[in-house]
Scaffold this motif. Structure first.
Motif, mmCIF file in Angstrom:
data_model
loop_
_atom_site.group_PDB
_atom_site.id
_atom_site.type_symbol
_atom_site.label_atom_id
_atom_site.label_comp_id
_atom_site.label_asym_id
_atom_site.label_seq_id
_atom_site.Cartn_x
_atom_site.Cartn_y
_atom_site.Cartn_z
ATOM 1 N N GLU A 354 0.846 -1.191 0.000
ATOM 2 C CA GLU A 354 0.000 0.000 0.000
ATOM 3 C C GLU A 354 0.883 1.242 0.000
ATOM 4 O OE1 GLU A 354 -3.244 0.104 -0.334
ATOM 5 O OE2 GLU A 354 -3.347 -2.074 -0.476
ATOM 6 N N GLU A 355 1.287 1.686 -1.159
ATOM 7 C CA GLU A 355 2.140 2.869 -1.291
ATOM 8 C C GLU A 355 1.611 3.692 -2.450
ATOM 9 O OE1 GLU A 355 4.052 4.130 0.991
ATOM 10 O OE2 GLU A 355 5.953 3.087 0.730
ATOM 11 N N THR A 356 1.218 4.924 -2.184
ATOM 12 C CA THR A 356 0.646 5.749 -3.244
ATOM 13 C C THR A 356 1.737 6.294 -4.151
ATOM 14 O OG1 THR A 356 0.792 7.797 -1.975
ATOM 15 C CG2 THR A 356 -1.206 6.453 -1.677
ATOM 16 N N LYS A 357 1.333 6.689 -5.345
ATOM 17 C CA LYS A 357 2.273 7.296 -6.284
ATOM 18 C C LYS A 357 2.899 8.540 -5.680
ATOM 19 C CE LYS A 357 2.182 9.797 -10.670
ATOM 20 N NZ LYS A 357 1.362 10.187 -11.823
ATOM 21 N N GLU A 358 2.113 9.351 -5.000
ATOM 22 C CA GLU A 358 2.614 10.591 -4.404
ATOM 23 C C GLU A 358 3.663 10.311 -3.334
ATOM 24 O OE1 GLU A 358 -0.839 11.215 -6.629
ATOM 25 O OE2 GLU A 358 -0.593 9.863 -4.895
ATOM 26 N N GLU A 359 3.424 9.276 -2.521
ATOM 27 C CA GLU A 359 4.384 8.928 -1.483
ATOM 28 C C GLU A 359 5.671 8.386 -2.093
ATOM 29 O OE1 GLU A 359 5.910 8.216 2.435
ATOM 30 O OE2 GLU A 359 4.515 9.616 1.486
ATOM 31 N N LEU A 360 5.551 7.587 -3.145
ATOM 32 C CA LEU A 360 6.741 7.078 -3.833
ATOM 33 C C LEU A 360 7.581 8.229 -4.379
ATOM 34 C CD1 LEU A 360 5.262 4.042 -5.805
ATOM 35 C CD2 LEU A 360 6.844 3.939 -3.871
ATOM 36 N N LEU A 361 6.935 9.182 -5.001
ATOM 37 C CA LEU A 361 7.643 10.331 -5.564
ATOM 38 C C LEU A 361 8.312 11.160 -4.472
ATOM 39 C CD1 LEU A 361 5.086 11.439 -8.297
ATOM 40 C CD2 LEU A 361 7.418 10.641 -8.706
ATOM 41 N N ARG A 362 7.627 11.320 -3.352
ATOM 42 C CA ARG A 362 8.190 12.093 -2.238
ATOM 43 C C ARG A 362 9.453 11.422 -1.700
ATOM 44 N NH1 ARG A 362 8.431 12.477 3.174
ATOM 45 N NH2 ARG A 362 7.455 10.436 3.472
ATOM 46 N N LEU A 363 9.377 10.131 -1.453
ATOM 47 C CA LEU A 363 10.528 9.396 -0.927
ATOM 48 C C LEU A 363 11.671 9.352 -1.939
ATOM 49 C CD1 LEU A 363 8.685 6.400 0.780
ATOM 50 C CD2 LEU A 363 9.802 8.330 1.913
ATOM 51 N N LEU A 364 11.328 9.181 -3.213
ATOM 52 C CA LEU A 364 12.349 9.149 -4.254
ATOM 53 C C LEU A 364 13.074 10.484 -4.339
ATOM 54 C CD1 LEU A 364 13.695 7.603 -6.549
ATOM 55 C CD2 LEU A 364 11.849 8.354 -8.057
ATOM 56 N N ASP A 365 12.338 11.578 -4.191
ATOM 57 C CA ASP A 365 12.942 12.904 -4.254
ATOM 58 C C ASP A 365 13.920 13.110 -3.086
ATOM 59 O OD1 ASP A 365 12.798 15.271 -5.966
ATOM 60 O OD2 ASP A 365 12.191 16.323 -4.140
#
Length: 383
Positions: A354-365
């Motif tokens: 359960e990981e949203t696209k927005e959370e993935l992008l935030r962590l990746l950044d």
């Protein structure tokens, strides 16, 4: 503005090296483009797809000096071997106002241009039997030269730093750890690519080169254990299907194991495929598998982390250091333990983290900025 040069002087079939450079260039360009200019020297005959891969993040300069078998390439090699001085490459770097030459298996003679070399791992220390004597001697000589003559050595993990310290304790102070971060383009990645040519059902994905230490066999044995119990799972593999160290004998043994045990419908060899297809296969898989006996810093693990994908991985120290959030560890010598994990995930009702696209992008950044900041620090410490 510091101009940092890179020589693309290795075969493009080495996808790990290509993706490493792309990830590094992207990170530097995103966060430090006002201070650092990446200049990438490429073979004069490099395919356009690689030019397009790098051109948004680096100044691209074509040259015959690193075009294998060209006259300039021969002159460069002869000069380096006979005189320990590569006049053509040195002149190329000066002509393009390079301040630092980085990650290029090259040492500039003198102080006008600083040298950073990257040693991905010290596999030879742990698995010398995978190399013949000539290969081992060559690898040792290269590492010795880089460590002694470079202004900085970069390694990708603290596990590798420990190995370097055991081999060259007096040079540990000149060595920096740089954890790289994979940059799968999440926005493109959300646009579903057609992978029906590879599979139409659920599957596990093993995207590793077919070198012996990558340990494909333990996965194949685990698949056989499950098949013998009436559980037919599917594993897709991709990657260059040769091992330069043993004339492909290892790959032939893997193929023979699959054929001899009637696993053709369970294990599928895709070979080299486009990188965006690799990303789509990661995204659409039940989980990614990395059974490797040894890694410097696994790009497979990093891609899975950036995407938020479950990954089943060997419990080696560097994998623990990479610490994927959705990781399942197993002993790389224990196919029974692996079979248990594969069966449980195959039969689970809910297999997507359960990981949203927005959370993935935030962590990746966040991770990408840390990657970029660390590389910037390594460069600016030299001046």
């Amino acid at each position: 503005m510091i101009r940092v040069g890179f020589l693309l002087n290795f075969p493009v079939e080495y996808k790990g090296g290509i993706n490493y450079l792309k990830n590094l260039f992207y990170a530097v360009h995103k966060f430090h483009s006002e201070e650092i200019k990446i200049v990438l020297f490429v073979p004069d005959d490099l395919e356009q797809e690689y030019i397009l891969m790098f051109c948004d993040y680096a100044e691209i300069i074509k040259t015959k000096i690193i075009q294998r078998k060209s006259l300039a390439w021969f002159v460069s090699k002869v000069g380096q071997k006979a005189l320990n001085y590569d006049l053509l490459t040195n002149s190329l770097l000066h002509r393009h106002r390079i301040n630092v030459i980085s990650h290029s298996n090259y040492v500039y003679p003198g102080n006008k241009i600083k040298t950073i070399n990257w040693i991905p791992d010290f596999q030879r220390l742990h698995y010398p039997h995978l190399w013949n004597k000539k290969q081992l001697k060559s690898e040792q000589k290269l590492h010795q030269g880089w460590v002694e003559k470079s202004d900085r050595i970069v390694v990708s993990s603290y596990d590798a730093l420990k190995d370097l310290a055991s081999l060259y304790p007096e040079y540990q102070k000149n060595t920096k750890v740089l954890h790289f971060v994979s940059q799968p383009d999440i926005l493109k990645y959300q646009e579903e690519r057609d992978i029906s040519k590879y599979t139409n059902g659920k599957y596990y994905y093993l995207p590793n080169q077919f070198w012996e230490h990558k340990n494909h066999l333990v996965v194949f044995k685990a698949v056989k254990i499950l098949k013998d119990r009436g559980i037919n799972i599917v594993v897709l593999t991709s990657g260059l299907m040769n091992d330069f160290r043993n004339n492909d004998n290892h790959v032939n043994k893997l193929r023979a194991y699959v054929n001899d045990n009637q696993l053709d419908q369970n294990i599928r060899f895709l070979g080299l495929i486009p990188y965006l297809d690799v990303l789509q296969l990661i995204k659409s898989s039940l989980a990614v598998i990395n059974p490797s006996f040894f890694e410097g810093w696994s790009s497979t693990v990093e891609e899975s982390k950036s995407i938020g994908k479950k990954i089943i991985l060997s419990n080696i120290e560097v994998h623990k250091e990479q610490c994927p959030k959705f990781g399942f560890y197993f002993d790389p010598t224990n196919e029974i333990e692996l079979a248990f994990i594969l069966e449980n995930l195959w039969n689970a009702e809910q297999n997507e983290p359960e990981e949203t696209k927005e959370e993935l992008l935030r962590l990746l950044d966040i991770n990408t900025k840390s990657f970029s900041d660390n590389y910037r620090s390594i460069i600016f410490e030299l001046f």
